[in-house]
Design a protein around this motif. Structure first.
Motif, PDB file in Angstrom:
ATOM      1  N   SER A 162      12.216   6.872  -0.426  1.00  0.00           N
ATOM      2  CA  SER A 162      11.947   6.488   0.962  1.00  0.00           C
ATOM      3  C   SER A 162      10.610   7.022   1.453  1.00  0.00           C
ATOM      4  N   MET A 163       9.821   7.618   0.543  1.00  0.00           N
ATOM      5  CA  MET A 163       8.567   8.243   0.932  1.00  0.00           C
ATOM      6  C   MET A 163       7.404   7.649   0.139  1.00  0.00           C
ATOM      7  N   SER A 164       6.228   8.214   0.343  1.00  0.00           N
ATOM      8  CA  SER A 164       5.029   7.771  -0.341  1.00  0.00           C
ATOM      9  C   SER A 164       4.716   8.679  -1.522  1.00  0.00           C
TER      10      SER A 164
ATOM     11  N   ASN B  50       0.830  -1.216   0.000  1.00  0.00           N
ATOM     12  CA  ASN B  50       0.000   0.000   0.000  1.00  0.00           C
ATOM     13  C   ASN B  50       0.856   1.254   0.000  1.00  0.00           C
ATOM     14  N   ALA B  51       0.194   2.420   0.112  1.00  0.00           N
ATOM     15  CA  ALA B  51       0.895   3.705   0.062  1.00  0.00           C
ATOM     16  C   ALA B  51       1.357   4.186   1.427  1.00  0.00           C
ATOM     17  N   MET B  52       1.134   3.369   2.479  1.00  0.00           N
ATOM     18  CA  MET B  52       1.737   3.550   3.812  1.00  0.00           C
ATOM     19  C   MET B  52       1.196   4.737   4.604  1.00  0.00           C
ATOM     20  N   VAL B  53       0.132   5.382   4.151  1.00  0.00           N
ATOM     21  CA  VAL B  53      -0.410   6.525   4.883  1.00  0.00           C
ATOM     22  C   VAL B  53      -1.098   6.034   6.155  1.00  0.00           C
ATOM     23  N   TRP B  54      -0.736   6.647   7.282  1.00  0.00           N
ATOM     24  CA  TRP B  54      -1.253   6.218   8.579  1.00  0.00           C
ATOM     25  C   TRP B  54      -2.323   7.209   9.043  1.00  0.00           C
ATOM     26  N   VAL B  55      -3.563   6.869   8.738  1.00  0.00           N
ATOM     27  CA  VAL B  55      -4.717   7.653   9.172  1.00  0.00           C
ATOM     28  C   VAL B  55      -5.688   6.696   9.852  1.00  0.00           C
ATOM     29  N   ARG B  56      -6.030   6.986  11.083  1.00  0.00           N
ATOM     30  CA  ARG B  56      -6.870   6.061  11.854  1.00  0.00           C
ATOM     31  C   ARG B  56      -8.351   6.166  11.512  1.00  0.00           C
ATOM     32  N   GLY B  57      -8.797   7.364  11.112  1.00  0.00           N
ATOM     33  CA  GLY B  57     -10.216   7.629  11.003  1.00  0.00           C
ATOM     34  C   GLY B  57     -10.646   8.587  12.095  1.00  0.00           C
ATOM     35  N   ALA B  58     -11.858   9.103  11.994  1.00  0.00           N
ATOM     36  CA  ALA B  58     -12.349  10.105  12.933  1.00  0.00           C
ATOM     37  C   ALA B  58     -12.940   9.466  14.182  1.00  0.00           C
ATOM     38  N   ARG B  59     -12.941  10.219  15.259  1.00  0.00           N
ATOM     39  CA  ARG B  59     -13.576   9.763  16.497  1.00  0.00           C
ATOM     40  C   ARG B  59     -15.007   9.284  16.228  1.00  0.00           C
ATOM     41  N   GLU B  60     -15.747  10.064  15.440  1.00  0.00           N
ATOM     42  CA  GLU B  60     -17.154   9.743  15.193  1.00  0.00           C
ATOM     43  C   GLU B  60     -17.334   8.410  14.476  1.00  0.00           C
ATOM     44  N   ASP B  61     -16.355   7.999  13.660  1.00  0.00           N
ATOM     45  CA  ASP B  61     -16.462   6.720  12.952  1.00  0.00           C
ATOM     46  C   ASP B  61     -16.627   5.572  13.929  1.00  0.00           C
ATOM     47  N   TYR B  62     -15.787   5.556  14.950  1.00  0.00           N
ATOM     48  CA  TYR B  62     -15.824   4.462  15.916  1.00  0.00           C
ATOM     49  C   TYR B  62     -17.008   4.586  16.864  1.00  0.00           C
ATOM     50  N   ASP B  63     -17.389   5.809  17.185  1.00  0.00           N
ATOM     51  CA  ASP B  63     -18.595   5.977  17.989  1.00  0.00           C
ATOM     52  C   ASP B  63     -19.819   5.502  17.216  1.00  0.00           C
TER      53      ASP B  63
ATOM     54  N   ASP C 188      13.443   4.045   9.098  1.00  0.00           N
ATOM     55  CA  ASP C 188      14.799   4.034   8.521  1.00  0.00           C
ATOM     56  C   ASP C 188      14.754   3.826   7.011  1.00  0.00           C
ATOM     57  N   GLY C 189      13.774   4.473   6.373  1.00  0.00           N
ATOM     58  CA  GLY C 189      13.689   4.416   4.922  1.00  0.00           C
ATOM     59  C   GLY C 189      13.144   3.128   4.356  1.00  0.00           C
ATOM     60  N   ARG C 190      12.605   2.262   5.195  1.00  0.00           N
ATOM     61  CA  ARG C 190      12.017   1.002   4.732  1.00  0.00           C
ATOM     62  C   ARG C 190      10.553   0.929   5.167  1.00  0.00           C
ATOM     63  N   ARG C 191       9.764   0.234   4.379  1.00  0.00           N
ATOM     64  CA  ARG C 191       8.360   0.025   4.701  1.00  0.00           C
ATOM     65  C   ARG C 191       8.214  -0.684   6.050  1.00  0.00           C
ATOM     66  N   MET C 192       7.326  -0.182   6.879  1.00  0.00           N
ATOM     67  CA  MET C 192       7.000  -0.841   8.137  1.00  0.00           C
ATOM     68  C   MET C 192       5.635  -1.513   7.971  1.00  0.00           C
ATOM     69  N   SER C 193       5.646  -2.660   7.347  1.00  0.00           N
ATOM     70  CA  SER C 193       4.406  -3.407   7.135  1.00  0.00           C
ATOM     71  C   SER C 193       4.014  -4.129   8.418  1.00  0.00           C
TER      72      SER C 193
END
Length: 538
Positions: free
Chosen positions: A334-336, A91-104, A191-196
């Motif tokens: 090393s980026m997305s 994937n493109a490695m973007v770390w977004v959890r979602g909004a508070r309201e989504d889980y509520d 360190d410039g590598r994917r953290m899968s």
């Protein structure tokens, strides 16, 4: 025949976490069966290498959706990871959890324990956030999250200023107090590598004596004795094998493969199963239904100044960034693809953002056959601003095409099948042009390339986004969670309704989609799911 306390089907985002958490105490044995192979591949580990894995059958299921009227009849490409780490490895490695309201919303739909205050501790526990700990971020967990704010291209700074000029706040952390605004995305790299998920969770677990991981093991059905799941059947190396579970079978194949495996095993809508000659073990018409996905499109401009196109296209540029990456693990590789981004409301009356933004400092209008042209951008300076809807109303379905486990499932997204989704996207694409017209960006734009200045009327804009939009690879909810078997597949403890010894733990259980990229939520689901399993074991 192999035996283990827990059999996990799929070594992807959730399955990798489950393997680590369920084996950590040493009390239980875990067998992980993964249809794909090793994640130790150069283009998997190099962050921008995911352009090379986008169509690669060695690491990618390469699913294809049915022709979709909502997408002008196009058949969308659906990449899913067939590899240790699953889609977190491609994937493109973007770390977004979602909004508070989504889980509520999940909690309020009848799923206690899944509200924001319930899942936040899991997010914080699994994270090792480079930006440092606070009320929302975690530090010291297995999954490293990189803070990219000091590393982005100068043009990204102009995009951020344009967002501010358009009325959006600068947001330092989309996973913090609020999603709204523009900012720089955090990435799952280190360190410039994917953290899968494989690197963060599965590889450490594989060092334990109570964990066995088999690659090239394609699970074809769940085995039942009465209403209890007791094991699985799988194909490996031309042989048909079986494995037995002493405690539970856990499906972690994701939103495409988990419902497919349930149906192959006789769990699903009896009409669909009988159509393909599959004996019904348990009837549940929700299996494979309620598919939700985010749909995206890019607008592209030719720039008056250099972008990453001039670095990544020529041979000497490739050589330069290649050496930079090989010797220093730094630079564009090393980026997305997506350096900047954000969330905004298409209508100020909306209570929360409903569209996500993506800023890309290069353009790929001219495609290269067989490859997502990330590493072969256009021959002129260009950049793109993309977007995707956060909570579409359209619903699709994923079902088996036949009783043959090797046949790809039938994916019917039903994109833009509601008037509200069409109206929302129309407002959203107009906002892209508003951003581009801001004083920070307008001077660097030579011309609009896609869709082009001739596309102006609402009718033409709708026709354009139907023709050019597609999945942003966030399918969920095909085995959705809920308290009632009449409307869901698993209960809030992630147990399959009406059966014993069988759970589904992956993005397919989301009651509804989250606002933003789904990988963080899938990993959290694996972590939270493991906690639930261990609680139920006593």
């Amino acid at each position: 025949m192999q035996t283990a306390d827990f059999i996990i089907v799929g070594a992807g985002s959730a399955g990798s976490v489950l393997a680590e958490r369920l084996s950590a105490s040493g009390r239980f044995s875990v067998l992980v069966l993964e249809a794909g192979g090793s994640d130790r591949r150069f283009y998997v580990q190099m962050p921008l290498g995911y352009g090379k894995t986008f169509f690669d059958p060695a690491v990618n299921w390469n699913f294809k959706a049915e022709p979709d009227p909502g997408l002008a009849g196009n058949s969308d490409h659906w990449p899913r990871g067939k590899i240790l780490g699953g889609s977190s490895s491609i994937n493109a490695m973007v770390w977004v959890r979602g909004a508070r309201e989504d889980y509520d919303d999940w909690r309020d739909a009848g799923n206690p324990g899944w509200g924001y205050d319930d899942v936040l501790p899991a997010f914080k526990a699994l994270e090792d956030n480079e930006a440092g700990p606070n009320a929302w971020r975690g530090r010291g967990g297995p999954l490293h999250v990189s803070d990219m704010r000091g590393k982005v291209h100068p043009l990204t700074r102009l995009y951020l200023e344009a967002g501010r000029q358009a009325g959006l706040p600068l947001n330092e952390d989309f996973n913090g107090r609020s999603q709204e605004g523009v900012g720089v995305y955090q990435l799952t790299t280190r360190d410039g590598r994917r953290m899968s998920a494989a690197r963060a969770f599965l590889r450490p677990a594989m060092k334990r004596g109570n964990v066995r991981v088999e690659t090239g093991a394609h699970v074809t059905r769940v085995l039942f004795e009465g209403r209890r799941a007791v094991g699985v059947e799988y194909e490996k190396g031309g042989r048909t094998l079986q494995a037995r579970a002493g405690r539970e079978v856990i499906l972690s194949g994701g939103a495409v493969c988990s419902p497919k495996l349930l149906e192959l095993s006789g769990v699903g809508d009896p009409a669909i199963l009988k159509q393909h000659g599959i004996a019904v073990v348990h009837a549940n018409a929700n299996v494979g239904e309620h598919l939700q996905d985010h749909l995206g499109i890019n607008y592209t401009w030719k720039a008056r100044q250099k972008t990453l196109n001039q670095v990544l296209r020529p041979w000497w540029g490739k050589a330069l960034v290649g050496m930079q990456y090989l010797f220093a693990r730094s630079g564009p590789l090393s980026m997305s693809l997506n350096q900047g981004g954000g969330f905004f409301r298409t209508d100020a009356s909306r209570p929360r953002p409903n569209v996500q933004l993506y800023f890309q400092v290069f353009s790929t209008v001219l495609p290269k056959p067989g490859e997502r042209p990330i590493l072969s951008p256009d021959p002129w300076p260009g950049f793109s601003i993309g977007l995707s809807n956060c909570r579409p109303a359209s619903r699709g379905a994923i079902h088996v095409r036949s009783a043959d486990p090797n046949d790809a499932p039938r994916i019917v997204p039903n994109a833009f099948s509601t008037n509200s989704d069409v109206a929302e996207m129309l407002d959203a694409v107009k906002y892209l042009r508003k951003l581009a017209s801001m004083p920070a960006l307008a001077p660097v734009i030579a011309e609009e390339v896609l869709p082009g200045p001739s596309v102006r009327s609402d009718e033409d804009l709708v026709a354009d986004f139907r023709r050019r939009s597609g999945t942003v690879y966030h399918p969920v909810s095909t085995c959705r969670m809920g308290p009632d078997a009449a409307t869901s597949v698993v209960d809030p403890r992630l147990k399959v309704h009406g059966l014993e010894g069988l759970r589904v733990i992956d993005a397919s259980v989301f009651p509804s989609n989250v606002s933003g990229n789904t990988n963080a939520a899938a990993i959290m689901t694996g972590w939270k799911g493991a906690e639930i399993v261990l609680e139920d074991q006593g």
